[in-house]
Design a protein around this motif. Sequence first.
Motif, PDB file in Angstrom:
ATOM      1  N   GLU A 117      -3.026  12.938 -41.355  1.00 41.52           N
ATOM      2  CA  GLU A 117      -4.155  13.223 -40.476  1.00 41.52           C
ATOM      3  C   GLU A 117      -3.735  13.214 -39.007  1.00 41.52           C
ATOM      4  O   GLU A 117      -4.059  14.137 -38.248  1.00 41.52           O
ATOM      5  N   ASP A 118      -3.008  12.176 -38.593  1.00 40.28           N
ATOM      6  CA  ASP A 118      -2.600  12.099 -37.190  1.00 40.28           C
ATOM      7  C   ASP A 118      -1.603  13.196 -36.836  1.00 40.28           C
ATOM      8  O   ASP A 118      -1.666  13.785 -35.743  1.00 40.28           O
ATOM      9  N   GLU A 119      -0.676  13.481 -37.735  1.00 37.55           N
ATOM     10  CA  GLU A 119       0.280  14.561 -37.465  1.00 37.55           C
ATOM     11  C   GLU A 119      -0.447  15.892 -37.326  1.00 37.55           C
ATOM     12  O   GLU A 119      -0.101  16.728 -36.481  1.00 37.55           O
ATOM     13  N   GLY A 120      -1.473  16.091 -38.170  1.00 34.97           N
ATOM     14  CA  GLY A 120      -2.246  17.321 -38.073  1.00 34.97           C
ATOM     15  C   GLY A 120      -3.002  17.433 -36.764  1.00 34.97           C
ATOM     16  O   GLY A 120      -3.071  18.506 -36.152  1.00 34.97           O
ATOM     17  N   ARG A 121      -3.563  16.332 -36.326  1.00 33.27           N
ATOM     18  CA  ARG A 121      -4.302  16.353 -35.059  1.00 33.27           C
ATOM     19  C   ARG A 121      -3.368  16.599 -33.880  1.00 33.27           C
ATOM     20  O   ARG A 121      -3.726  17.315 -32.927  1.00 33.27           O
ATOM     21  N   ARG A 122      -2.175  16.024 -33.926  1.00 33.50           N
ATOM     22  CA  ARG A 122      -1.211  16.289 -32.847  1.00 33.50           C
ATOM     23  C   ARG A 122      -0.838  17.776 -32.811  1.00 33.50           C
ATOM     24  O   ARG A 122      -0.776  18.396 -31.747  1.00 33.50           O
ATOM     25  N   ALA A 123      -0.565  18.336 -33.981  1.00 34.52           N
ATOM     26  CA  ALA A 123      -0.195  19.751 -34.044  1.00 34.52           C
ATOM     27  C   ALA A 123      -1.338  20.634 -33.554  1.00 34.52           C
ATOM     28  O   ALA A 123      -1.119  21.606 -32.808  1.00 34.52           O
ATOM     29  N   LEU A 124      -2.560  20.317 -33.951  1.00 37.56           N
ATOM     30  CA  LEU A 124      -3.712  21.113 -33.532  1.00 37.56           C
ATOM     31  C   LEU A 124      -3.952  21.002 -32.040  1.00 37.56           C
ATOM     32  O   LEU A 124      -4.225  22.005 -31.361  1.00 37.56           O
ATOM     33  N   ALA A 125      -3.838  19.802 -31.493  1.00 44.30           N
ATOM     34  CA  ALA A 125      -4.053  19.622 -30.057  1.00 44.30           C
ATOM     35  C   ALA A 125      -3.054  20.456 -29.247  1.00 44.30           C
ATOM     36  O   ALA A 125      -3.422  21.108 -28.260  1.00 44.30           O
ATOM     37  N   LEU A 126      -1.799  20.462 -29.658  1.00 44.07           N
ATOM     38  CA  LEU A 126      -0.792  21.249 -28.940  1.00 44.07           C
ATOM     39  C   LEU A 126      -1.070  22.747 -29.058  1.00 44.07           C
ATOM     40  O   LEU A 126      -0.915  23.495 -28.084  1.00 44.07           O
ATOM     41  N   GLU A 127      -1.486  23.182 -30.245  1.00 42.21           N
ATOM     42  CA  GLU A 127      -1.773  24.606 -30.420  1.00 42.21           C
ATOM     43  C   GLU A 127      -2.946  25.031 -29.554  1.00 42.21           C
ATOM     44  O   GLU A 127      -2.930  26.111 -28.940  1.00 42.21           O
ATOM     45  N   LEU A 128      -3.965  24.192 -29.493  1.00 36.45           N
ATOM     46  CA  LEU A 128      -5.113  24.509 -28.637  1.00 36.45           C
ATOM     47  C   LEU A 128      -4.718  24.524 -27.170  1.00 36.45           C
ATOM     48  O   LEU A 128      -5.228  25.344 -26.388  1.00 36.45           O
ATOM     49  N   LEU A 129      -3.810  23.645 -26.773  1.00 34.42           N
ATOM     50  CA  LEU A 129      -3.344  23.653 -25.381  1.00 34.42           C
ATOM     51  C   LEU A 129      -2.641  24.967 -25.036  1.00 34.42           C
ATOM     52  O   LEU A 129      -2.764  25.462 -23.912  1.00 34.42           O
ATOM     53  N   ARG A 130      -1.905  25.518 -25.994  1.00 46.07           N
ATOM     54  CA  ARG A 130      -1.209  26.785 -25.730  1.00 46.07           C
ATOM     55  C   ARG A 130      -2.191  27.889 -25.339  1.00 46.07           C
ATOM     56  O   ARG A 130      -1.895  28.732 -24.490  1.00 46.07           O
ATOM     57  N   PHE A 131      -3.343  27.894 -25.977  1.00 47.78           N
ATOM     58  CA  PHE A 131      -4.351  28.899 -25.628  1.00 47.78           C
ATOM     59  C   PHE A 131      -5.180  28.467 -24.415  1.00 47.78           C
ATOM     60  O   PHE A 131      -5.553  29.306 -23.582  1.00 47.78           O
ATOM     61  N   HIS A 132      -5.443  27.188 -24.309  1.00 49.27           N
ATOM     62  CA  HIS A 132      -6.223  26.645 -23.192  1.00 49.27           C
ATOM     63  C   HIS A 132      -5.588  27.024 -21.852  1.00 49.27           C
ATOM     64  O   HIS A 132      -6.283  27.460 -20.919  1.00 49.27           O
ATOM     65  N   VAL A 133      -4.258  26.889 -21.731  1.00 47.87           N
ATOM     66  CA  VAL A 133      -3.608  27.178 -20.453  1.00 47.87           C
ATOM     67  C   VAL A 133      -3.629  28.666 -20.124  1.00 47.87           C
ATOM     68  O   VAL A 133      -3.476  29.049 -18.957  1.00 47.87           O
TER      69      VAL A 133
END
Length: 325
Positions: A94-110
């Motif tokens: 669960e935590d590894e998935g959330r870390r991966a998702l947060a980084l992916e969302l940051l790629r689009f956020h920026v």
Amino acid sequence: VVAVYSAAWGAVLDDSEVFARQGLQHLQAKMLALPSDAEVLSGLAPGEPLDARAVSAAKQRLAKRLADSRADQLGAAYASARLRPGSPHRLCAEDEGRRALALELLRFHVRANGDQAARDLYQHFEEAECMSDQAGALAILAAVSEAKPPAPGAPAVDSPLGSSLGSTLGARALAAYEAQWGDHREAVDTWLTCQACAPLPSGPSGGSSSGGCGGGALRARLERLMTHKSFSLTNPNKVRAVWGGLELGAPAVLQDPSVLALLGDVVEQVDAANPNLAASLTKMLSQWRRFPDPSKAAAQAVLRRVRDRPGCSKNAGEVAALALA
């Protein structure tokens, strides 16, 4: 096709609560991520040109379009996916998935939200609880540090990561990471690779994010990394950190003619001490016939140079000769 892809991508983002309830954030991150340049190139039909510059530019445009279509959702989606700073580090799916998702969302956020997204990204880097999370943020920041703000009146796609603050924070993160991990052999490899594979913004002519910059900027960046105190041509791990990731991680950088010429220099210098490494670097050009011009001619010249060099090792010489046959 783009409209259908955009709608499907948006539906995945809209279903964040469903993915979270089922503990499938890692799957959501995979579904939101665009395929790598190397994956796109490998899917081209035999005989089609392997134009990494065109692929990189098309991906930049698509990523910008996707990000802009959901710009108002990305910040909140990132905040929801991110683990609370200071929470105990757990090695669980669960935590590894959330870390991966947060980084992916940051790629689009920026790409969509300018300075605010740049602040969120830098804060994520500063507050990262593990090396993989910090390195993931650093890779995005390395790209941001190379981006320049769009010129007045220029289309946003010319610099999809560009903002003055983002560039400043990206450079600051690279300096902070070096200060923290500069004496750690494996960690500094990550620092080198992030910069070697970072895209450069395209120019107004519509060139790629990695290959559209003139004046040998890509070559200059690699030469700068090779002068770093941690780098040595006699250390295979450092050579791979700068060069080994280009074929899969940044093929548009590799196909730049000035970079190809520098690769020839590196192969020559490495070959005497480490023929296997020289052969591995030479093999990155095995599909040179499918490179677009002028990359094709530059790659062919490197292969001939390796093959015909007096004292060339059997390892590198055979790879070059086979590629040229």
